[in-house]
Structures are given as structure tokens and as C-alpha cells.
Design an enzyme around this catalytic site. Structure first.
Site, PDB file in Angstrom:
ATOM      1  N   HIS A   1     -26.471 -33.851  -9.227  1.00  0.00           N
ATOM      2  CA  HIS A   1     -26.555 -32.676 -10.107  1.00  0.00           C
ATOM      3  C   HIS A   1     -26.730 -33.102 -11.577  1.00  0.00           C
ATOM      4  O   HIS A   1     -26.324 -34.207 -11.952  1.00  0.00           O
ATOM      5  CB  HIS A   1     -25.282 -31.824  -9.966  1.00  0.00           C
ATOM      6  CG  HIS A   1     -25.066 -31.286  -8.574  1.00  0.00           C
ATOM      7  ND1 HIS A   1     -24.235 -31.912  -7.662  1.00  0.00           N
ATOM      8  CD2 HIS A   1     -25.588 -30.198  -7.955  1.00  0.00           C
ATOM      9  CE1 HIS A   1     -24.258 -31.214  -6.523  1.00  0.00           C
ATOM     10  NE2 HIS A   1     -25.070 -30.181  -6.666  1.00  0.00           N
ATOM     11  N   HIS A   2     -27.294 -32.213 -12.366  1.00  0.00           N
ATOM     12  CA  HIS A   2     -27.480 -32.486 -13.792  1.00  0.00           C
ATOM     13  C   HIS A   2     -26.128 -32.563 -14.523  1.00  0.00           C
ATOM     14  O   HIS A   2     -25.295 -31.674 -14.350  1.00  0.00           O
ATOM     15  CB  HIS A   2     -28.345 -31.358 -14.399  1.00  0.00           C
ATOM     16  CG  HIS A   2     -28.528 -31.473 -15.880  1.00  0.00           C
ATOM     17  ND1 HIS A   2     -28.481 -30.392 -16.726  1.00  0.00           N
ATOM     18  CD2 HIS A   2     -28.768 -32.556 -16.661  1.00  0.00           C
ATOM     19  CE1 HIS A   2     -28.684 -30.801 -17.961  1.00  0.00           C
ATOM     20  NE2 HIS A   2     -28.858 -32.105 -17.953  1.00  0.00           N
ATOM     21  N   GLY A   3     -25.957 -33.570 -15.357  1.00  0.00           N
ATOM     22  CA  GLY A   3     -24.713 -33.718 -16.121  1.00  0.00           C
ATOM     23  C   GLY A   3     -24.709 -32.812 -17.350  1.00  0.00           C
ATOM     24  O   GLY A   3     -24.624 -33.272 -18.492  1.00  0.00           O
TER      25      GLY A   3
ATOM     26  N   GLU B   1     -23.907 -33.543 -21.511  1.00  0.00           N
ATOM     27  CA  GLU B   1     -25.093 -33.417 -22.369  1.00  0.00           C
ATOM     28  C   GLU B   1     -24.837 -32.428 -23.505  1.00  0.00           C
ATOM     29  O   GLU B   1     -25.014 -32.733 -24.685  1.00  0.00           O
ATOM     30  CB  GLU B   1     -26.295 -32.965 -21.521  1.00  0.00           C
ATOM     31  CG  GLU B   1     -27.548 -32.808 -22.355  1.00  0.00           C
ATOM     32  CD  GLU B   1     -28.702 -32.180 -21.600  1.00  0.00           C
ATOM     33  OE1 GLU B   1     -29.192 -32.784 -20.624  1.00  0.00           O
ATOM     34  OE2 GLU B   1     -29.138 -31.076 -22.001  1.00  0.00           O
TER      35      GLU B   1
ATOM     36  N   THR C   1     -30.425 -26.620 -14.872  1.00  0.00           N
ATOM     37  CA  THR C   1     -30.859 -27.188 -16.161  1.00  0.00           C
ATOM     38  C   THR C   1     -31.256 -28.651 -15.950  1.00  0.00           C
ATOM     39  O   THR C   1     -31.067 -29.198 -14.872  1.00  0.00           O
ATOM     40  CB  THR C   1     -29.724 -27.118 -17.196  1.00  0.00           C
ATOM     41  OG1 THR C   1     -28.533 -27.660 -16.582  1.00  0.00           O
ATOM     42  CG2 THR C   1     -29.458 -25.685 -17.620  1.00  0.00           C
TER      43      THR C   1
END
Ligand code: ZLV
Ligand code: CA
Ligand code: ZN
Length: 390
Positions: A181-183, A187, A213
Site C-alpha cells: 500500500h502507498h505510505g 508522505e 493515492t
């Protein structure tokens, strides 16, 4: 199993509190803190605990959590109870702070959060004091939590807290995230500073994969007065990426980032949901390839904060994190790939009883990432790096 000799070159420390392990998100929830118990069983059966400094992490204090989180959110997190889900007078806050199916309210929630965050803070402090060169907290890595809200199984952002600690001693810190998954939480926390470069590799599908995202061209708010502009790098991937292409891509991107940005320390999130056969993931990585990314980051010999993250097939999570512990100890060659007879819960590792079962063969997804697509990603990151100086 014989003890692994302590490497003389550098120190590795292990930060954990066993009181994290019994917390329970609910029987149908994919996040199982019990995977930490399984990881520890493997690490100990291999004798790796003899080669590290072991620290019992204390809980993060309210004040420590408030270094990042809003106090109104922490106050709510501290007093909320499982029965509150059904109370109409609580529903406004529950919605506001994003509690619900992904982020349930369970018994001991605040204790759970302060313990896993305490582990990452402890680990970061040992790096700053030069008491450790590589500090590991497998219970951390909860990269989606925001300043004032829970998200995606994450309530407090231990990674942000750990990086804030590292920033007290290092002018620049790089964050690398191999969870599927996107961090997004990490970020976003550092969007307005050029002192943290974040790099996340993840499955990206705006409408159908959480959190939606992390597109290639979203590199942080790009106002000319924002020093943090361009300091978020995203590597969006499709289903089924395999060992060879992932390792190559990881090296082609992370290598130039470290060489350009010249961080004083690195925080590495090792979410194990990027493995093949993960209950929530969709990549085809084997334990060896996941570990190869950790090994590559280690070659730069920078102070390294290593945290866990996602990972929803506990037997494979524990395989990966035990293997990665051995890599960080420079002891991967000393480990028997056949899981020792002495491992408690050894039945979970059948029928192969191997640390490296062929994960991608069992539930193989086509690799939807063409060579041209991956080359394009590397190219675009290289262009992005022109905005970045060390
Ligand atoms: O691994 O969830 O898709 C770090 C991490 O990165 C969603 N959540 C959201 C958006 C609307 N929902 C669905 C709500 C589902 C609630 C319960 C599950 C229950 C059973 C099986 C799977 C899920 C689930 N939830 C799968 N994916 C989600 C994501 C959140 C993923 C968080 C990843 C966390 C620790
Ligand atoms: Ca990621
Ligand atoms: Zn994940």
C-alpha cells in the site's frame, strides 16, 4: 540451533514489547498482531536473539505521541471504548477520527498504539545515541495514520515519530516503503520539508485499491515556496510484479535516490503484504526478493530504522521478517532454510517447513507490469531527482 556469533562490525538492536502481541482487532479483521509472536518464535529458534541487543520498549507517552498527533485526537483515542461504536453521542467523533471497520475500537487500543509507537521511538533514539547502527521494530510501520485521524488499520504513526527523532540528529532522512500500500501518512507528514525524502513502492489503482493515492506524478504540493515540493517519490505498480523486476526496479530507484539525496539515516518500512499469496496483496514476491530489498538498503551502511507494516498471511510475514532479521545481522548464510524442529507453532509452516516456499507459484497473478512501463518509472524518477540536492 546454535547461537549466531555477534558480528563485530556494527550493532543491531531489537525493540519490542510482548504486550503488543495479544491485542485483537476482531476475528474477521485481517490485521493479526499475533504474527509478531510467530516472527519472534522463528528469530529465537534460529538463535538470532544472541546476536542483537534486545530492548523491552516502553510505551510512548502522551507527550511523545503529541509530537505529531493532535491532542483532541489522542484524547479521544485514550478514552474511547468498544461499546462506543453504538452510542449516538459518540458517532460524530467516531466519523471524524475515522474509526469503523478498517480501524475498529478494541480493548486496550491506546495501550496497543503507545506500545508499537514506543518501539519505533526507542529504536530511533538508540540510532541517534550511536548505541545501535540498525534498530528493528517489527510491530511498527503503521504508515497510514494521520495527525488527527486513524486510517487503514493504523492509529498512530510510529514512523513519523521515529523520523522526527532522527531529524534531531540528521539534516536529511530518507524513508523507503515496500508495503503493497502507498505510505500516504508518512508522505503527507513531511510534505512541507525538504529534510525528508519519501519513496513508496505500491500497487496503485485510484478507485479500487486502498488508499488510492501515490500516482507517479504526485510528488508533494508543488507551490514554489514549498521547500518540500518534489520530495515525495511514488512508484505505482500493477498486479503480479515478480522477484526479478521488483529487485531491479528497487535498486534502479533507491540507489540513485540515496546517492543524490545523501541522507544521514534511513527509515525502512518492510510491509510484508507485498509478498505473493498475501491475503490483501497482489504482488508475486517471494521471501528472498523482499529480503533482497532490505539487503540492498543495508549496503549503504547508514543508520537504519527498520519497521514492519502490513502483512496478512502470518506464516509468510514471519518468514520474511525472520529472514530480514538474519540479513540485518549479516547472518542469512548461517540460517537453515528448513524451519527448525524446535519452533513453537511449527505446524503453521507445513507442508514444506521451509523459510522460502515458492509463494508465487501457489496463487500466481499475471505480471501486468511491462518492461516498458517499469523503464518509464525509472526514467521519471531520474527526472524527479534533478530537483533534489543532498
Ligand atoms: O498494510 O477491511 O479498502 C499497513 C497497511 O498498509 C479499504 N480499506 C477501505 C476503503 C473502504 N474500505 C473498506 C472497508 C473494509 C473494512 C475491513 C477488511 C476486512 C476484511 C478483509 C479485507 C479488508 C480490507 N480493508 C482490505 N483492504 C482494506 C483497506 C485498508 C487496507 C489497510 C492496509 C494497511 C498496516
Ligand atoms: Ca508502499
Ligand atoms: Zn499494506
Amino acid at each position: 540451533q546454535n547461537a549466531i556469533p555477534r558480528p563485530s562490525g556494527y550493532r543491531v538492536s531489537w525493540h519490542a514489547n510482548p504486550d503488543v502481541e495479544p491485542h485483537h482487532f476482531g476475528s474477521s479483521h485481517p490485521m493479526k498482531p499475533w504474527r509478531l509472536t510467530l516472527t519472534k518464535q522463528l528469530v529465537m529458534a534460529y538463535g538470532m536473539h544472541h546476536a542483537m541487543d534486545l530492548y523491552l520498549a516502553r510505551a510512548a507517552t502522551y507527550e511523545e505521541l503529541a509530537e505529531f498527533h493532535h491532542t483532541d485526537y489522542l484524547d479521544f483515542l485514550q478514552q474511547v471504548m468498544p461499546g462506543d461504536m453504538e452510542k449516538p453521542e459518540k458517532s460524530e467523533s467516531i466519523v471524524k477520527y475515522n474509526f469503523g471497520d478498517d480501524c475498529p475500537i478494541f480493548n486496550g487500543l491506546y495501550e496497543y498504539c503507545s506500545l508499537y509507537a514506543g518501539g519505533s521511538l526507542d529504536a530511533a533514539r538508540k540510532l541517534c545515541n550511536n548505541q545501535s547502527e540498525i534498530a528493528i521494530n517489527w510491530s511498527g510501520g503503521l504508515h497510514h495514520a494521520k495527525k488527527g485521524e486513524a486510517s487503514g488499520f493504523c492509529y498512530v504513526n510510529d514512523i513519523v515519530l521515529g523520523i522526527l527523532q532522527l531529524l534531531r540528529h540528521h539534516p536529511r532522512v530518507m524513508y523507503v516503503d515496500i508495503d503493497v500500500h502507498h505510505g500516504d501518512g508518512v508522505e503527507q507528514a513531511f510534505w512541507s520539508t525538504d529534510r525528508v525524502l519519501t519513496v513508496s513502492f505500491h500497487k496503485y489503482d485510484k478507485d479500487n485499491f486502498f488508499p488510492g493515492t501515490g500516482a507517479r506524478d504526485s510528488t508533494g504540493p508543488s507551490h514554489p515556496l514549498n521547500p518540500g515540493a518534489h520530495h515525495a517519490l511514488n512508484v505505482p505498480l500493477h498486479d503480479g510484479i515478480d522477484d526479478k523486476s521488483y529487485i531491479q526496479l528497487f535498486k534502479d530507484i533507491v540507489g540513485p535516490c540515496i546517492e543524490t539525496y545523501k541522507p544521514g539515516a534511513i527509515a525502512l518500512q518492510c510491509g510484508a503484504d507485498s509478498l505473493g499469496c498475501d491475503r490483501l496483496g497482489c504482488f508475486n514476491l517471494n521471501v528472498g526478493a523482499h529480503g533482497a530489498c532490505v539487503a540492498y538498503v543495508k549496503t549503504f551502511n547508514l543508520p537504519l530504522l527498520v519497521v514492519g507494516g502490513g502483512g496478512y498471511t502470518p506464516r509468510n510475514v514471519s518468514r520474511a521478517w525472520a529472514h530480514e532479521t538474519s540479513i540485518l545481522l549479516d547472518a542469512a548464510d548461517l540460517i537453515d532454510p528448513n524451519i527448525p524442529e524446535t519452533v513453537t507453532f511449527r505446524n503453521h509452516f507445513g507442508p514444506d517447513y521451509s523459510l522460502f516456499p515458492p509463494l508465487s507459484e501457489m496463487r500466481k497473478l499475471d505480471n501486468k507490469n511491462s518492461r516498458a512501463y517499469l523503464n518509464g518509472l525509472v526514467q521519471s524518477v531520474r527526472e524527479q531527482l534533478r530537483y533534489i540536492r543532498g
